[in-house]
Design a protein around this motif. Structure first.
Motif, PDB file in Angstrom:
ATOM      1  N   VAL A 109       0.835  -1.209   0.000  1.00  0.00           N
ATOM      2  CA  VAL A 109       0.000   0.000   0.000  1.00  0.00           C
ATOM      3  C   VAL A 109       0.864   1.251   0.000  1.00  0.00           C
ATOM      4  O   VAL A 109       0.558   2.245  -0.673  1.00  0.00           O
ATOM      5  N   TYR A 110       1.962   1.205   0.741  1.00  0.00           N
ATOM      6  CA  TYR A 110       2.857   2.356   0.861  1.00  0.00           C
ATOM      7  C   TYR A 110       3.418   2.756  -0.506  1.00  0.00           C
ATOM      8  O   TYR A 110       3.334   3.915  -0.919  1.00  0.00           O
ATOM      9  N   LYS A 111       3.968   1.787  -1.241  1.00  0.00           N
ATOM     10  CA  LYS A 111       4.574   2.087  -2.539  1.00  0.00           C
ATOM     11  C   LYS A 111       3.517   2.439  -3.580  1.00  0.00           C
ATOM     12  O   LYS A 111       3.751   3.277  -4.461  1.00  0.00           O
ATOM     13  N   ARG A 112       2.345   1.802  -3.487  1.00  0.00           N
ATOM     14  CA  ARG A 112       1.268   2.137  -4.424  1.00  0.00           C
ATOM     15  C   ARG A 112       0.774   3.562  -4.184  1.00  0.00           C
ATOM     16  O   ARG A 112       0.406   4.264  -5.136  1.00  0.00           O
ATOM     17  N   SER A 113       0.790   3.991  -2.923  1.00  0.00           N
ATOM     18  CA  SER A 113       0.386   5.362  -2.607  1.00  0.00           C
ATOM     19  C   SER A 113       1.370   6.366  -3.200  1.00  0.00           C
ATOM     20  O   SER A 113       0.972   7.418  -3.718  1.00  0.00           O
ATOM     21  N   ILE A 114       2.674   6.026  -3.118  1.00  0.00           N
ATOM     22  CA  ILE A 114       3.684   6.909  -3.704  1.00  0.00           C
ATOM     23  C   ILE A 114       3.511   6.974  -5.221  1.00  0.00           C
ATOM     24  O   ILE A 114       3.596   8.051  -5.828  1.00  0.00           O
ATOM     25  N   LYS A 115       3.241   5.824  -5.847  1.00  0.00           N
ATOM     26  CA  LYS A 115       3.027   5.794  -7.303  1.00  0.00           C
ATOM     27  C   LYS A 115       1.833   6.655  -7.684  1.00  0.00           C
ATOM     28  O   LYS A 115       1.884   7.413  -8.653  1.00  0.00           O
ATOM     29  N   ARG A 116       0.754   6.552  -6.898  1.00  0.00           N
ATOM     30  CA  ARG A 116      -0.436   7.355  -7.186  1.00  0.00           C
ATOM     31  C   ARG A 116      -0.144   8.843  -6.985  1.00  0.00           C
ATOM     32  O   ARG A 116      -0.603   9.686  -7.768  1.00  0.00           O
ATOM     33  N   SER A 117       0.639   9.170  -5.972  1.00  0.00           N
ATOM     34  CA  SER A 117       1.019  10.568  -5.739  1.00  0.00           C
ATOM     35  C   SER A 117       1.838  11.094  -6.914  1.00  0.00           C
ATOM     36  O   SER A 117       1.646  12.238  -7.358  1.00  0.00           O
ATOM     37  N   MET A 118       2.756  10.251  -7.421  1.00  0.00           N
ATOM     38  CA  MET A 118       3.543  10.626  -8.597  1.00  0.00           C
ATOM     39  C   MET A 118       2.643  10.868  -9.801  1.00  0.00           C
ATOM     40  O   MET A 118       2.862  11.813 -10.579  1.00  0.00           O
ATOM     41  N   ASP A 119       1.606  10.033  -9.944  1.00  0.00           N
ATOM     42  CA  ASP A 119       0.668  10.187 -11.060  1.00  0.00           C
ATOM     43  C   ASP A 119      -0.080  11.518 -10.968  1.00  0.00           C
ATOM     44  O   ASP A 119      -0.245  12.220 -11.972  1.00  0.00           O
ATOM     45  N   ILE A 120      -0.547  11.846  -9.771  1.00  0.00           N
ATOM     46  CA  ILE A 120      -1.310  13.086  -9.595  1.00  0.00           C
ATOM     47  C   ILE A 120      -0.425  14.301  -9.868  1.00  0.00           C
ATOM     48  O   ILE A 120      -0.804  15.204 -10.634  1.00  0.00           O
ATOM     49  N   ILE A 121       0.749  14.319  -9.245  1.00  0.00           N
ATOM     50  CA  ILE A 121       1.671  15.451  -9.436  1.00  0.00           C
ATOM     51  C   ILE A 121       2.126  15.529 -10.894  1.00  0.00           C
ATOM     52  O   ILE A 121       2.125  16.601 -11.515  1.00  0.00           O
ATOM     53  N   GLY A 122       2.497  14.368 -11.464  1.00  0.00           N
ATOM     54  CA  GLY A 122       2.969  14.333 -12.845  1.00  0.00           C
ATOM     55  C   GLY A 122       1.916  14.775 -13.838  1.00  0.00           C
ATOM     56  O   GLY A 122       2.206  15.500 -14.802  1.00  0.00           O
ATOM     57  N   LEU A 147      -0.731  16.744 -13.244  1.00  0.00           N
ATOM     58  CA  LEU A 147      -0.979  18.179 -13.074  1.00  0.00           C
ATOM     59  C   LEU A 147       0.115  19.011 -13.743  1.00  0.00           C
ATOM     60  O   LEU A 147      -0.174  19.986 -14.460  1.00  0.00           O
ATOM     61  N   VAL A 148       1.372  18.614 -13.526  1.00  0.00           N
ATOM     62  CA  VAL A 148       2.495  19.308 -14.162  1.00  0.00           C
ATOM     63  C   VAL A 148       2.399  19.167 -15.681  1.00  0.00           C
ATOM     64  O   VAL A 148       2.606  20.142 -16.430  1.00  0.00           O
ATOM     65  N   GLY A 149       2.047  17.965 -16.143  1.00  0.00           N
ATOM     66  CA  GLY A 149       1.917  17.724 -17.578  1.00  0.00           C
ATOM     67  C   GLY A 149       0.828  18.571 -18.206  1.00  0.00           C
ATOM     68  O   GLY A 149       1.007  19.124 -19.299  1.00  0.00           O
ATOM     69  N   ILE A 208      -0.384  21.466 -17.080  1.00  0.00           N
ATOM     70  CA  ILE A 208       0.010  22.879 -17.048  1.00  0.00           C
ATOM     71  C   ILE A 208       1.034  23.190 -18.135  1.00  0.00           C
ATOM     72  O   ILE A 208       0.883  24.150 -18.899  1.00  0.00           O
ATOM     73  N   LEU A 209       2.080  22.362 -18.239  1.00  0.00           N
ATOM     74  CA  LEU A 209       3.154  22.629 -19.202  1.00  0.00           C
ATOM     75  C   LEU A 209       2.711  22.437 -20.651  1.00  0.00           C
ATOM     76  O   LEU A 209       3.199  23.128 -21.555  1.00  0.00           O
ATOM     77  N   SER A 210       1.818  21.480 -20.865  1.00  0.00           N
ATOM     78  CA  SER A 210       1.418  21.174 -22.245  1.00  0.00           C
ATOM     79  C   SER A 210       0.166  21.928 -22.697  1.00  0.00           C
ATOM     80  O   SER A 210      -0.272  21.747 -23.835  1.00  0.00           O
ATOM     81  N   SER A 211      -0.403  22.756 -21.844  1.00  0.00           N
ATOM     82  CA  SER A 211      -1.628  23.484 -22.206  1.00  0.00           C
ATOM     83  C   SER A 211      -1.475  24.303 -23.486  1.00  0.00           C
ATOM     84  O   SER A 211      -2.344  24.242 -24.370  1.00  0.00           O
ATOM     85  N   PRO A 212      -0.392  25.091 -23.656  1.00  0.00           N
ATOM     86  CA  PRO A 212      -0.233  25.838 -24.916  1.00  0.00           C
ATOM     87  C   PRO A 212      -0.163  24.923 -26.133  1.00  0.00           C
ATOM     88  O   PRO A 212      -0.734  25.221 -27.187  1.00  0.00           O
ATOM     89  N   ILE A 213       0.555  23.794 -25.986  1.00  0.00           N
ATOM     90  CA  ILE A 213       0.677  22.844 -27.100  1.00  0.00           C
ATOM     91  C   ILE A 213      -0.679  22.239 -27.425  1.00  0.00           C
ATOM     92  O   ILE A 213      -1.043  22.083 -28.596  1.00  0.00           O
ATOM     93  N   MET A 214      -1.434  21.873 -26.374  1.00  0.00           N
ATOM     94  CA  MET A 214      -2.753  21.279 -26.595  1.00  0.00           C
ATOM     95  C   MET A 214      -3.705  22.259 -27.265  1.00  0.00           C
ATOM     96  O   MET A 214      -4.533  21.877 -28.101  1.00  0.00           O
ATOM     97  N   LEU A 215      -3.606  23.543 -26.907  1.00  0.00           N
ATOM     98  CA  LEU A 215      -4.462  24.562 -27.521  1.00  0.00           C
ATOM     99  C   LEU A 215      -4.155  24.695 -29.010  1.00  0.00           C
ATOM    100  O   LEU A 215      -5.076  24.721 -29.850  1.00  0.00           O
ATOM    101  N   ILE A 216      -2.861  24.741 -29.365  1.00  0.00           N
ATOM    102  CA  ILE A 216      -2.456  24.832 -30.774  1.00  0.00           C
ATOM    103  C   ILE A 216      -2.894  23.580 -31.531  1.00  0.00           C
ATOM    104  O   ILE A 216      -3.385  23.662 -32.670  1.00  0.00           O
ATOM    105  N   ALA A 217      -2.729  22.431 -30.917  1.00  0.00           N
ATOM    106  CA  ALA A 217      -3.124  21.162 -31.551  1.00  0.00           C
ATOM    107  C   ALA A 217      -4.625  21.136 -31.811  1.00  0.00           C
ATOM    108  O   ALA A 217      -5.072  20.680 -32.879  1.00  0.00           O
ATOM    109  N   ALA A 218      -5.408  21.618 -30.872  1.00  0.00           N
ATOM    110  CA  ALA A 218      -6.862  21.628 -31.027  1.00  0.00           C
ATOM    111  C   ALA A 218      -7.286  22.499 -32.209  1.00  0.00           C
ATOM    112  O   ALA A 218      -8.154  22.111 -33.009  1.00  0.00           O
TER     113      ALA A 218
END
Length: 452
Positions: free
Chosen positions: A251-264, A266-268, A270-280
């Motif tokens: 459970v401990y390591k799965r929680s860390i993996k899930r935390s990495m997913d959430i943070i990753g 969100l960062v993804g 935010i950073l890719s929003s301009p690219i996604m807008l142009i792509a759309a």
């Protein structure tokens, strides 16, 4: 009266000693580098570090008497526990600004901590095993115990095997089950192991005898000699339960993996929003149809979810898929891949080459349907054709990237090879492996290796 066996195999003495050593190291650091009136702060540092360090070591099984001892693995686990404790402590100290004035003390303390605990971990294993040994009888065929005794030598269990108890009068046995009581008396036995093999011998009378005499009785479960994966034993009420599993249940390591997913994710996003807008905008101007392609995919253990991708094909792409099946480059109908697919639009071809079409999946990751790293999410029709061994690849959450994507992607045309890569990831999974795959993915995407 029921006796609690909670943490029966945990070496509490070692845990207490580690805590006292941690506090002692902090006191030394204070004596060398501390200033008057700062002892309480140093003590808080040491207390927090020791608690986190000990909890992490416990989670790693370093206090488990039945844990197998390997020098390299022990040093690796002690190092990881030390880094986790130090990292958390630094995160707590940084906002206060005290790290600058306590820098020398912290470096000295951390270094001394590490050296001491590595030496102690090795010394504990090498200490004499001759004192206070538990006198033990092994009931069952001695050949069946050969592998068991091999494992015993790798643990910290301090046992003195006084002999085997069998069904006959063979010379290698000290006696038979009929005279078990006399054997317990004669050899001053404290522990008896019963081998519960595939023959399912009934040891209830012998176990009851041990209980009446105050001798511990343990059943060695050897019902399944095939390798079904990892296993652990726990209790459900008064029922002992053996669980076999091929995916991590930590459970401990799965929680860390899930935390990495959430943070990753969100960062993804935010950073890719301009690219996604142009792509759309590019997708909308290139061909008629929605910007986002939605499709029902199969997730963990067969659960269905809606995947989001930028549309890279014409609107009737799914209808045309059946006509193009004969052009499938994957040597199986369990997955479809085709270079120069006529359904792909001009903008879609660029999005696929650059993997920009995958960016909306950050929202799937944030919702918990997918993970940053996992296996490729299959379609419903693909899963319907899976064999039992194929199903294992969906025993974890599908990922934005994975072992297949960083090992050639579309260049791999064998579905069995894809399954092999996915299963390899599941078997070898660790947080370090996830980070390694994420880093490799960046280079693969930049090189546009194997994408179409």
């Amino acid at each position: 009266m029921r006796k609690s066996n909670f943490e029966a195999d945990t070496n509490m003495t070692d845990m207490v000693c580690d805590f006292l050593i941690g506090i002692g190291v902090v006191i030394l650091s204070y004596l060398f580098f501390g200033r008057s009136g700062e002892f309480s702060r140093f003590f808080c540092y040491g207390f927090a570090f020791s608690v986190i360090f000990i909890l992490e070591k416990k989670d790693a099984g370093l206090y488990d008497r039945t844990r197998f001892f390997y020098i390299d693995r022990t040093i690796k686990k002690v190092t990881f526990s030390w880094m986790v404790a130090g990292g958390i402590l630094l995160l707590c100290i940084l906002p206060s600004g005290e790290i600058k004035q306590d820098r020398k003390a912290l470096i000295f303390c951390a270094t001394l901590f590490y050296i001491l605990f590595v030496m102690i971990a090795l010394a504990r294993r090498m200490q004499s095993q001759n004192r206070n040994q538990t006198r033990t009888l092994l009931v069952g065929n001695c050949e069946e115990y050969e592998k068991f005794r091999h494992f015993l030598k790798k643990t910290n269990l301090n046992l003195n095997i006084v002999g085997y108890v069998g069904d006959g009068e063979e010379p290698e046995y000290v006696g038979t089950m009929e005279n078990l009581e006399e054997l317990i008396r004669e050899y001053a036995v404290e522990q008896v192991f019963f081998m519960q093999n595939i023959k399912n011998q009934d040891y209830r009378e012998q176990i009851a005898l041990c209980s009446r005499m105050g001798v511990s009785a343990s059943i060695v479960m050897d019902l399944y000699q095939s390798n079904y994966g990892d296993s652990y034993v726990n209790a459900l009420g008064t029922y002992p339960v053996i669980t076999y599993h091929t995916v991590t249940l930590n459970v401990y390591k799965r929680s860390i993996k899930r935390s990495m997913d959430i943070i990753g994710s969100l960062v993804g996003i935010i950073l890719s929003s301009p690219i996604m807008l142009i792509a759309a905008i590019a997708i909308k101007s290139d061909s008629p149809g929605p910007v986002i392609f939605k499709q029902t995919r199969v997730g963990k253990n067969g659960r269905h979810f809606t995947i989001y991708k930028f549309r890279t094909m014409c609107q009737d792409a799914e209808k045309k898929k059946a006509e193009l099946q004969k052009e499938n480059e994957v040597k199986s109908d369990l997955m479809f891949k085709m270079e120069n697919d006529p359904r792909i639009t001009k903008v879609g071809a660029f999005l696929r080459k650059t993997s920009i079409d995958e960016l909306p999946q950050f929202f799937n990751i944030l919702l918990g349907d997918m993970s940053l790293v996992g296996t490729r999410p299959p379609t419903l029709d693909e899963v319907q054709k899976y064999r039992a061994d194929h199903w294992r690849r969906i025993s974890i959450k599908p990922g934005l990237t994975g072992m297949w994507q960083v090992s050639g992607r579309s260049q791999i045309t064998s579905f069995d090879e894809i399954v092999k890569l996915d299963v390899s990831y599941i078997d070898e999974w660790s947080l370090g492996l996830d980070i390694k795959i994420l880093i490799k993915t960046v280079f693969v995407v930049l090189k546009r290796k194997g994408a179409y």
